[in-house]
Design an enzyme around this catalytic site. Sequence first.
Site, short mmCIF file in Angstrom:
data_model
loop_
_atom_site.label_atom_id
_atom_site.label_comp_id
_atom_site.label_asym_id
_atom_site.label_seq_id
_atom_site.Cartn_x
_atom_site.Cartn_y
_atom_site.Cartn_z
N SER A 45 43.91 38.15 44.90
CA SER A 45 45.21 38.47 44.28
C SER A 45 45.07 38.65 42.77
CB SER A 45 46.23 37.38 44.58
OG SER A 45 46.50 37.35 45.96
N GLU A 89 33.70 32.56 33.03
CA GLU A 89 34.08 33.67 32.16
C GLU A 89 35.11 34.53 32.91
OE1 GLU A 89 30.85 33.36 33.33
OE2 GLU A 89 30.08 32.19 31.66
N ARG A 94 43.25 41.91 42.05
CA ARG A 94 44.17 43.04 42.22
C ARG A 94 45.09 43.20 41.02
NH1 ARG A 94 45.40 42.91 48.70
NH2 ARG A 94 43.27 42.26 49.23
N TYR A 139 19.14 21.55 39.94
CA TYR A 139 19.67 21.76 38.60
C TYR A 139 19.77 20.45 37.84
CZ TYR A 139 22.49 23.35 34.75
OH TYR A 139 22.93 23.65 33.49
N GLN A 193 29.10 18.60 32.85
CA GLN A 193 30.07 19.11 31.87
C GLN A 193 31.50 18.81 32.32
OE1 GLN A 193 29.26 23.31 31.53
NE2 GLN A 193 30.23 23.81 33.47
#
Length: 173
Positions: free
Chosen positions: A99, A123, A102, A155, A162
């Site tokens: 959504s 981002e 779009r 990782y 964070q």
Amino acid sequence: MILGDRDLKYYLEKGWIVISPLTQDTIRENGVDLRVGGEIARFKKTDEIYEDGKDPRSFYEIEKGDEFIIYPNEHVLLVTEEYVKLPNDVMAFVNLRSSFARLGLFVPPTIVDAGFEGQLTIEVLGSAFPVKIKRGTRFLHLIFARTLTPVENPYHGKYQGQQGVTLPKFKFR
């Protein structure tokens, strides 16, 4: 192997995948929806050049709140409401919910590595017109994939753990 809703519920129940806070309505057929958090970082308009060694904070304005407007063609960093923790044999693909796509918003291809934990900073690129987003709105969709064996090097990078919108932490090479 992509984890379906039954697999996800099992992994969540066992604590192998952690998503907090989690509401049952965010568990979808083949993934989990994540919600907009209460913080956004906007890129400052400046002629200053970013180069290795500069403090990236001087290039961003961080806002806290319950709603944000993403302006046309603006590039922002957005944090999720949820804290995510993945085991060493599960990674995730981050997708924008359709959504919002779009409406013209865009999220570049993003992967959450096996072994990662923390809130996600994503981002987001703006549309041709302003779009208001509210804290708590289901905005992203995580698709979880299980690796055949646990990864050798899970990782443990600079973004591990964070919380809040997190600015870049890297050096040019």
